[in-house]
Design a protein around this motif. Structure first.
Motif, PDB file in Angstrom:
ATOM      1  N   ASN A   1     -34.884 -34.505 -42.017  1.00 24.48           N
ATOM      2  CA  ASN A   1     -33.883 -35.125 -42.885  1.00 24.48           C
ATOM      3  C   ASN A   1     -34.181 -34.718 -44.327  1.00 24.48           C
ATOM      4  O   ASN A   1     -34.994 -35.342 -44.998  1.00 24.48           O
ATOM      5  CB  ASN A   1     -33.929 -36.654 -42.741  1.00 24.48           C
ATOM      6  N   PRO A   2     -33.526 -33.651 -44.800  1.00 26.01           N
ATOM      7  CA  PRO A   2     -33.810 -33.160 -46.154  1.00 26.01           C
ATOM      8  C   PRO A   2     -33.345 -34.098 -47.257  1.00 26.01           C
ATOM      9  O   PRO A   2     -33.700 -33.917 -48.423  1.00 26.01           O
ATOM     10  CB  PRO A   2     -33.033 -31.836 -46.203  1.00 26.01           C
ATOM     11  N   PHE A   3     -32.564 -35.120 -46.913  1.00 26.58           N
ATOM     12  CA  PHE A   3     -32.018 -36.026 -47.927  1.00 26.58           C
ATOM     13  C   PHE A   3     -32.644 -37.415 -47.850  1.00 26.58           C
ATOM     14  O   PHE A   3     -32.075 -38.380 -48.354  1.00 26.58           O
ATOM     15  CB  PHE A   3     -30.492 -36.127 -47.760  1.00 26.58           C
ATOM     16  N   LEU A   4     -33.823 -37.493 -47.225  1.00 28.82           N
ATOM     17  CA  LEU A   4     -34.460 -38.802 -47.001  1.00 28.82           C
ATOM     18  C   LEU A   4     -34.719 -39.543 -48.304  1.00 28.82           C
ATOM     19  O   LEU A   4     -34.370 -40.723 -48.441  1.00 28.82           O
ATOM     20  CB  LEU A   4     -35.761 -38.621 -46.223  1.00 28.82           C
ATOM     21  N   HIS A   5     -35.338 -38.858 -49.272  1.00 25.07           N
ATOM     22  CA  HIS A   5     -35.725 -39.550 -50.506  1.00 25.07           C
ATOM     23  C   HIS A   5     -34.496 -39.987 -51.298  1.00 25.07           C
ATOM     24  O   HIS A   5     -34.470 -41.097 -51.851  1.00 25.07           O
ATOM     25  CB  HIS A   5     -36.615 -38.649 -51.360  1.00 25.07           C
ATOM     26  N   GLU A   6     -33.483 -39.126 -51.359  1.00 22.18           N
ATOM     27  CA  GLU A   6     -32.254 -39.488 -52.068  1.00 22.18           C
ATOM     28  C   GLU A   6     -31.580 -40.690 -51.394  1.00 22.18           C
ATOM     29  O   GLU A   6     -31.014 -41.555 -52.070  1.00 22.18           O
ATOM     30  CB  GLU A   6     -31.284 -38.306 -52.111  1.00 22.18           C
ATOM     31  N   THR A   7     -31.657 -40.743 -50.064  1.00 25.69           N
ATOM     32  CA  THR A   7     -31.080 -41.869 -49.319  1.00 25.69           C
ATOM     33  C   THR A   7     -31.813 -43.159 -49.651  1.00 25.69           C
ATOM     34  O   THR A   7     -31.197 -44.207 -49.881  1.00 25.69           O
ATOM     35  CB  THR A   7     -31.155 -41.605 -47.805  1.00 25.69           C
ATOM     36  N   GLU A   8     -33.149 -43.097 -49.688  1.00 21.68           N
ATOM     37  CA  GLU A   8     -33.953 -44.278 -50.008  1.00 21.68           C
ATOM     38  C   GLU A   8     -33.630 -44.792 -51.410  1.00 21.68           C
ATOM     39  O   GLU A   8     -33.507 -46.010 -51.626  1.00 21.68           O
ATOM     40  CB  GLU A   8     -35.442 -43.941 -49.901  1.00 21.68           C
ATOM     41  N   LEU A   9     -33.484 -43.873 -52.378  1.00 28.74           N
ATOM     42  CA  LEU A   9     -33.194 -44.273 -53.753  1.00 28.74           C
ATOM     43  C   LEU A   9     -31.780 -44.829 -53.905  1.00 28.74           C
ATOM     44  O   LEU A   9     -31.557 -45.779 -54.656  1.00 28.74           O
ATOM     45  CB  LEU A   9     -33.376 -43.084 -54.694  1.00 28.74           C
ATOM     46  N   ALA A  10     -30.838 -44.240 -53.183  1.00 25.22           N
ATOM     47  CA  ALA A  10     -29.436 -44.648 -53.325  1.00 25.22           C
ATOM     48  C   ALA A  10     -29.164 -45.998 -52.669  1.00 25.22           C
ATOM     49  O   ALA A  10     -28.377 -46.794 -53.174  1.00 25.22           O
ATOM     50  CB  ALA A  10     -28.522 -43.588 -52.723  1.00 25.22           C
ATOM     51  N   TYR A  11     -29.823 -46.267 -51.538  1.00 26.17           N
ATOM     52  CA  TYR A  11     -29.548 -47.487 -50.773  1.00 26.17           C
ATOM     53  C   TYR A  11     -30.861 -48.220 -50.452  1.00 26.17           C
ATOM     54  O   TYR A  11     -31.271 -48.306 -49.293  1.00 26.17           O
ATOM     55  CB  TYR A  11     -28.801 -47.137 -49.484  1.00 26.17           C
ATOM     56  N   PRO A  12     -31.543 -48.742 -51.470  1.00 27.70           N
ATOM     57  CA  PRO A  12     -32.884 -49.313 -51.259  1.00 27.70           C
ATOM     58  C   PRO A  12     -32.917 -50.513 -50.316  1.00 27.70           C
ATOM     59  O   PRO A  12     -33.856 -50.651 -49.523  1.00 27.70           O
ATOM     60  CB  PRO A  12     -33.331 -49.701 -52.674  1.00 27.70           C
ATOM     61  N   MET A  13     -31.929 -51.403 -50.385  1.00 32.22           N
ATOM     62  CA  MET A  13     -31.922 -52.579 -49.508  1.00 32.22           C
ATOM     63  C   MET A  13     -31.703 -52.177 -48.056  1.00 32.22           C
ATOM     64  O   MET A  13     -32.365 -52.688 -47.146  1.00 32.22           O
ATOM     65  CB  MET A  13     -30.844 -53.567 -49.958  1.00 32.22           C
ATOM     66  N   GLU A  14     -30.768 -51.250 -47.840  1.00 29.89           N
ATOM     67  CA  GLU A  14     -30.502 -50.775 -46.481  1.00 29.89           C
ATOM     68  C   GLU A  14     -31.703 -50.022 -45.919  1.00 29.89           C
ATOM     69  O   GLU A  14     -32.048 -50.160 -44.743  1.00 29.89           O
ATOM     70  CB  GLU A  14     -29.263 -49.863 -46.469  1.00 29.89           C
ATOM     71  N   TYR A  15     -32.368 -49.245 -46.796  1.00 27.71           N
ATOM     72  CA  TYR A  15     -33.539 -48.483 -46.358  1.00 27.71           C
ATOM     73  C   TYR A  15     -34.682 -49.425 -45.977  1.00 27.71           C
ATOM     74  O   TYR A  15     -35.358 -49.221 -44.957  1.00 27.71           O
ATOM     75  CB  TYR A  15     -33.994 -47.525 -47.460  1.00 27.71           C
TER      76      TYR A  15
END
Length: 280
Positions: free
Chosen positions: A117-131
């Motif tokens: 998942n090359p977008f893992l970190h961006e996903t974590e930053l964008a949606y912290p509660m969901e992550y």
């Protein structure tokens, strides 16, 4: 008492509900020997959830043809835990989308196939509660399924959760996450810097880009900043020009017009990020 509308299998029934119109009932032997129109006791169901959309119903029926009932039960419990955590009902499409996704993910994991998942970190930053919810509840899921779900998969679960919370299309959310990741690479190349993914300014930039995309998609525009725009053009020409380069890429990908004010706020983020770099 509810009335049967469709029998999906011996243990899963679509029924007419006085408050929710149509619901999916799940319980051992619940549909055995039943016919459409017959009454059925809702209190005999172990689980129930609303599935109003006919396409979602058909997709759920297709799902039951290849996903075993034990996995269906685990996923329904997983979704219940998510709803309890966020104190809201998730959009019905998560019952199909996340169940299907995790069923095949679990098969790949058991076969020893890696998940990138090359977008893992961006996903974590964008949606912290969901992550955070995905990460915590995945531990529970690991025990239930007797597997070890990798971090990359947690990112995909996060997107499914965000999609169900906001009723946004999953493909659209994926597209936006990839777009933000691409914009970050363009920023690094243009400014000749390597941004630390742990830098607080990087976190702010990623979230700003996601919020900017959401604003233009929902036509929630920020206040015009003409006076500040003129100052930034003179004081920070490199970052201002880069911000417009990024805005044009966003306009092209999203097929929407983006107001000048977004370039102003983006310039401020870029300048803060650039000035914090040790090699500038």
């Amino acid at each position: 008492m509810l009335s049967v509308k469709k029998i999906l299998n011996n243990n899963v029934v679509i029924a007419e509900h006085p408050d929710y119109q149509e619901v999916v009932l799940i319980g051992k032997g619940l549909g055995f020997g039943k016919e459409p129109g017959q009454e059925i006791a809702g209190d005999k169901a172990e689980k129930f959830f609303v599935l109003k959309n006919e396409d979602e119903q058909q997709q759920y029926m297709n799902l039951l043809e290849y996903v075993d009932e034990e996995f269906i039960g685990v996923m329904n419990e997983f979704i219940e835990k998510l709803e309890a955590r966020f104190k809201t009902k998730l959009h019905e499409h998560i019952h199909v989308g996340l169940t299907d996704h995790l069923y095949f993910a679990a098969k790949r994991i058991r076969q020893g196939q890696g998940i990138k998942n090359p977008f893992l970190h961006e996903t974590e930053l964008a949606y912290p509660m969901e992550y955070a919810a995905a990460m915590e509840l995945t531990e529970w899921l690991n025990e239930k399924l007797d597997i070890r779900i990798p971090d990359g998969e947690i990112g995909f679960i996060t997107l499914h959760i965000h999609s169900a919370l906001t009723n946004r299309n999953l493909a659209e959310i994926n597209h936006h996450t990839q777009l933000v990741s691409e914009l970050i690479l363009i920023i690094e190349d243009y400014l000749k810097i390597k941004i630390s993914r742990k830098d607080m300014n990087y976190l702010r930039l990623v979230r700003h880009l996601h919020h900017a995309i959401e604003r233009v998609q929902t036509e929630t525009y920020v206040e015009n900043q003409d006076s500040l725009k003129k100052v930034l053009q003179v004081e920070y020409p490199v970052c201002y020009n880069l911000s417009w380069k990024l805005i044009k890429i966003m306009q092209q990908r999203l097929q929407v017009s983006i107001p000048d004010a977004e370039a102003v706020y983006l310039t401020l983020h870029l300048q803060r990020l650039d000035s914090a770099q040790p090699n500038t």
